[in-house]
Design a protein around this motif. Structure first.
Motif: not given
Length: 350
Positions: A89-90, A93, A96-97, A282
């Motif tokens: 799921s991460a 993010v 996108a970043l 991350f």
């Protein structure tokens, strides 16, 4: 064509042996890549002018890589399902970043058009980026150079960085256990080849994402978990796969002139540095939250190609099935986000 391909692979293998003798990381992939890139620089207007690496041959070897990764799938992977939900799921993010930062790098530092900067900055989905970018009016040669350089720089930096971290070269024969040095019977090789062919056929029928590797991987994993087969990974087969991938990547420099490379390389270094720093962040946070190894998560978030990062994970014995899964999902997120934004990018580009 066959003779030239054989010669290039032989030279790539020799480059791999030289790199291994020099104690370089991932010697067979990086050594063969360097030799192929050198050959392009010397002969792209001569013997290599109209040459194209046979993609069916490369696809079959990607299928073999998928089979080899599938043999590493163990029931313990299911016990990590809760952690996988979080780490996968991460990735949304992260994508996108990473894409947002890359767009600013290529737009502000590189001076690229909006369409070129947008599609050059995607952290995955190489072919989809090229197709959508061309449709949006992006500079296709620049876009192609940036996308391939992303992969090449990542697969160079990751093993080199890990070699410095561990204090010895990674991805060489010395890093494999005794099973990798055991002889493999002709029957076992035939079974690996058959599983690769069947997995590639399955992927085409079902239209799996990154099917060249995921089809054989899933089929091999099913066979392994069922107890039907128990195959070990010979190092020489992994080395040959590295050579095929390395040579095919090195040949991608064809058509790139010195001016384009000078402009593209430094932007790619900045872009890759941003993505790897982000990925390391991350990996640190997710490692703390899940208890999964930092190195495993870092390789899972490093924005190289699915095949290339899977080869690295396989060569380092860093849970290659989990790494491959993350890279497939990364590409799915990237392509999905591109599809959602395509109309807006095309309108702004127009």
């Amino acid at each position: 064509m066959i003779a030239l391909t054989t010669l290039l692979l032989a030279l790539g293998g020799a480059g791999g042996l030289v790199a291994q003798a020099l104690h370089l990381p991932m010697p067979f992939m990086l050594g063969s890549l360097a030799v192929a890139a050198l050959a392009v620089g010397l002969f792209q207007h001569g013997q290599l002018r109209d040459y194209r690496f046979p993609m069916r041959f490369r696809t079959f070897f990607i299928g073999l890589i998928g089979v080899m990764i599938g043999t590493q799938v163990r029931p313990e992977l299911i016990s990590e399902a809760g952690d996988l939900v979080l780490t996968l799921s991460a990735l949304a993010v992260f994508v996108a970043l990473a894409h947002g930062g890359n767009f600013l790098i290529f737009r502000r530092l590189g001076g690229y058009s909006r369409a070129t900067a947008y599609y050059a900055g995607t952290p995955g989905g190489l072919m989809e980026s090229l197709v959508m970018g061309e449709r949006a009016g992006a500079d296709l040669p620049l876009l192609t150079a940036q996308q391939f350089l992303r992969i090449i720089i990542v697969i160079t930096v990751i093993p080199t960085g890990m070699s410095l971290w561990f204090g010895h070269p990674v991805g060489s024969a010395a890093g494999f256990g005794p099973d990798a040095r055991q002889p493999v019977t002709p029957e076992a090789l035939a079974l690996i080849a058959l599983a690769a062919a069947a997995g590639l056929g399955l992927a085409r029928v079902v239209r799996l994402p990154a099917g060249q590797i995921t089809g054989p991987l899933l089929l091999s994993a099913a066979l392994t978990l069922s107890g039907v087969v128990d195959l070990h990974l010979p190092f020489w087969l992994i080395a040959v796969a590295q050579v095929v991938v390395g040579v095919s990547l090195g040949l991608r420099f064809s058509g790139m002139n010195a001016a384009m490379l000078r402009r593209s390389v430094w932007l790619s270094v900045v872009s890759v540095s941003w993505m790897l720093t982000l990925g390391a962040g991350f990996a640190t946070v997710l490692g703390w939250a899940t208890g999964l190894p930092f190195l495993q998560l870092l390789i899972s978030y490093a924005p190289g190609g699915v095949t290339e990062m899977s080869v690295i994970a396989l060569s380092l014995a860093v849970n290659p099935a989990m790494v491959s899964l993350h890279h497939v999902v990364r590409i799915l997120f990237t392509v999905g986000f591109m599809g959602l934004a395509e109309k807006r990018v095309n309108m702004e580009a127009g």
